[in-house]
Design an enzyme around this catalytic site. Structure first.
Site, PDB file in Angstrom:
ATOM      1  N   TYR A 150      50.201 100.865  40.923  1.00  0.00           N
ATOM      2  CA  TYR A 150      49.250 101.060  42.024  1.00  0.00           C
ATOM      3  C   TYR A 150      49.796 101.991  43.101  1.00  0.00           C
ATOM      4  O   TYR A 150      49.675 101.717  44.295  1.00  0.00           O
ATOM      5  CB  TYR A 150      48.847  99.713  42.657  1.00  0.00           C
ATOM      6  CG  TYR A 150      48.235  98.739  41.698  1.00  0.00           C
ATOM      7  CD1 TYR A 150      47.145  99.085  40.911  1.00  0.00           C
ATOM      8  CD2 TYR A 150      48.763  97.454  41.568  1.00  0.00           C
ATOM      9  CE1 TYR A 150      46.585  98.173  40.022  1.00  0.00           C
ATOM     10  CE2 TYR A 150      48.216  96.540  40.695  1.00  0.00           C
ATOM     11  CZ  TYR A 150      47.115  96.912  39.917  1.00  0.00           C
ATOM     12  OH  TYR A 150      46.579  96.020  39.040  1.00  0.00           O
ATOM     13  N   LYS A 192      74.765  82.748  44.017  1.00  0.00           N
ATOM     14  CA  LYS A 192      73.693  82.629  45.010  1.00  0.00           C
ATOM     15  C   LYS A 192      72.652  81.694  44.416  1.00  0.00           C
ATOM     16  O   LYS A 192      71.456  81.984  44.415  1.00  0.00           O
ATOM     17  CB  LYS A 192      73.107  84.030  45.314  1.00  0.00           C
ATOM     18  CG  LYS A 192      72.133  84.071  46.491  1.00  0.00           C
ATOM     19  CD  LYS A 192      72.740  83.681  47.823  1.00  0.00           C
ATOM     20  CE  LYS A 192      71.669  83.492  48.869  1.00  0.00           C
ATOM     21  NZ  LYS A 192      72.197  82.929  50.133  1.00  0.00           N
ATOM     22  N   ASP A 225      76.802  85.184  50.436  1.00  0.00           N
ATOM     23  CA  ASP A 225      76.753  85.472  51.874  1.00  0.00           C
ATOM     24  C   ASP A 225      77.960  84.874  52.581  1.00  0.00           C
ATOM     25  O   ASP A 225      78.630  85.533  53.380  1.00  0.00           O
ATOM     26  CB  ASP A 225      75.419  85.023  52.494  1.00  0.00           C
ATOM     27  CG  ASP A 225      74.938  83.676  51.977  1.00  0.00           C
ATOM     28  OD1 ASP A 225      75.536  83.138  51.023  1.00  0.00           O
ATOM     29  OD2 ASP A 225      73.965  83.137  52.545  1.00  0.00           O
ATOM     30  N   ASP A 249      79.784  94.880  43.370  1.00  0.00           N
ATOM     31  CA  ASP A 249      79.718  96.220  43.951  1.00  0.00           C
ATOM     32  C   ASP A 249      79.864  96.128  45.475  1.00  0.00           C
ATOM     33  O   ASP A 249      80.689  96.817  46.086  1.00  0.00           O
ATOM     34  CB  ASP A 249      78.367  96.850  43.572  1.00  0.00           C
ATOM     35  CG  ASP A 249      78.293  98.332  43.927  1.00  0.00           C
ATOM     36  OD1 ASP A 249      79.327  98.913  44.288  1.00  0.00           O
ATOM     37  OD2 ASP A 249      77.191  98.898  43.828  1.00  0.00           O
ATOM     38  N   ASP A 253      83.400  97.156  47.977  1.00  0.00           N
ATOM     39  CA  ASP A 253      83.418  98.142  49.063  1.00  0.00           C
ATOM     40  C   ASP A 253      83.832  97.479  50.372  1.00  0.00           C
ATOM     41  O   ASP A 253      84.595  98.039  51.165  1.00  0.00           O
ATOM     42  CB  ASP A 253      82.030  98.786  49.250  1.00  0.00           C
ATOM     43  CG  ASP A 253      81.810  99.962  48.292  1.00  0.00           C
ATOM     44  OD1 ASP A 253      82.354  99.908  47.178  1.00  0.00           O
ATOM     45  OD2 ASP A 253      81.109 100.921  48.665  1.00  0.00           O
TER      46      ASP A 253
HETATM   47 MG    MG Z   1      79.749 100.897  45.346  1.00  0.00          MG
END
Ligand code: MG
Ligand code: NAI
Length: 362
Positions: A150, A192, A225, A249, A253
């Site tokens: 859509y 999670k 978290d 990931d 970082d």
């Molecule tokens: Mg990365």
């Protein structure tokens, strides 16, 4: 079929220096690896592919259609970084990195995070960090299943299907557990399962099934978290962390930045069974903001080279290389991202000199 020999003293390495600072730090790391190799009776054939955004501008693709077949016979792949401000990131990622990781079943993304001498963490001064993030690298949240419908209408919607398989979660957990057995035997699983009610309880279930085979390991499952917050507050409390593709990931970082600079962080994309070549790269990207200035920190790339030596069976050379850049950092020679004023070439030359005179290595 095993066609990439991972032992021996001569190695054929496919090089994808890529874009931006990848073109600066990759040749620097190759010079260092040639030096340490010579000391250990090793030699390398470095074969530069020239793939990346330049290839994209010329041919409309990041790499040729037969790229995977051409990479297959190599012992390993040494990658700088890909990414260009004029090309959408999804194009560079899905046109090169992800096809290589998936075609060669590089289902482990290994990211060690350590405090290095002379590198100031923005966290507490006395924090000594030495942890490894084991990220699932082949499935999970980064799946190509989904789509948009859509377009341009009020009902416009996007769907992205995460994929978690028992085999996928089992093998990444086993890899992390085996690694944990060689370290402190404290393993953390990122989850999670309170908010993501199908895949994450499944992740937890498979992790705990695998851990029955590792009664010596203390497993803690932590919600992602809370884990992000704990990694900032108490990174020294973690040893091996196993995480899904997306969670791993982000955490890596975060952890890399916490120890001082993303410019020193390495990673390995491993096919642990060695049926296919593995790929070694720094965590950082092509850094267009500093590309061409000659100030990129080469240590992430060099450390990735040390992980490659390790994977190829040259553990002493790998350890010596790590000791060499630690020595250089303790002597105060560093690039601007670490607060120093040395160039890429100056740091590289200092590491080469430390490698050539191992008596100087702390
Ligand atoms: Mg990365
Ligand atoms: P980035 O890692 O390239 O840069 C982030 C920040 O860190 C920049 O300020 C940069 O100057 C600095 N930095 C990174 N590496 C450094 C080094 N070795 N020495 C000193 N400073 C360093 O991430 P960014 O800016 O988000 O992405 C730039 C491009 O790289 C994008 O096109 C992105 O898609 C791509 N990328 C590619 C990756 C890969 O090839 N595996 C990984 C991450 C990003």
């Amino acid at each position: 079929m095993t066609n990439n020999k991972s032992t021996g003293s001569h190695h054929r390495i496919a090089v994808i220096a890529g874009d931006g600072i990848g073109l600066e730090v990759t040749p620097a790391a190759i010079r260092v690896l040639d030096t340490i190799g010579a000391r250990h009776g090793l030699s390398f054939d470095w074969e530069e592919t020239g793939w990346g955004t330049e290839h994209y501008f010329k041919h409309g693709r990041m790499m040729p259609t037969d790229a995977i077949d051409r990479l297959r016979p190599y012992d390993a792949i040494f990658l700088g970084a890909v990414g260009h401000p004029d090309v959408p990131d999804a194009e560079t990622l899905w046109g090169l990195l992800i096809p290589i990781r998936r075609s060669f079943d590089q289902y482990i993304n290994l990211r060690p995070v350590e405090t290095l001498p002379g590198v100031r963490s923005f966290l507490r001064d006395d924090t000594d960090i030495d942890l490894v993030i084991v990220r699932e690298n082949a499935e999970g949240e980064y799946s190509s299943i989904g789509g948009r419908i859509y377009s341009g209408q009020p009902e416009e919607s996007a769907y992205q299907q995460a994929v978690f398989t028992r085999r996928g979660v089992d093998r990444v957990t086993r890899y992390a557990a085996d690694l944990s057995m060689t370290r402190t035997r404290a393993l953390t699983s990122a989850t999670k399962s309170n908010g993501i009610i199908h895949t994450m309880p499944f992740w937890d279930e498979v992790v705990s099934d695998v851990m029955r085979d590792y009664p010596q390991i203390a497993l803690t499952s932590v919600l992602i978290d809370a884990l992000a917050a704990k990694l900032v507050m108490h990174p020294e409390r973690f040893d091996v962390i196993v995480a899904s593709n997306l969670f791993g990931d982000i955490l890596s970082d975060l952890a890399a930045a916490a120890v001082g600079s993303i410019g020193i962080a390495p990673s390995a994309n491993l096919n642990p069974e060695r049926r296919h070549p593995s790929m070694f790269e720094p965590v950082h990207g092509s850094a267009p903001d500093i590309a061409g200035k000659g100030v990129a920190n080469p240590i992430g790339q060099i450390w990735a080279g040390s992980m490659m030596l390790d994977h190829l069976g040259h553990t002493n050379a790998a350890a010596e290389l790590k000791a060499a850049f630690r020595t250089v950092l303790s002597s105060g020679i560093s690039t601007p991202d670490l607060g120093g004023s040395a160039t890429t070439d100056e740091v590289t030359a200092a590491i080469i000199s430390a490698v050539s005179t191992p008596a100087n290595i702390a």
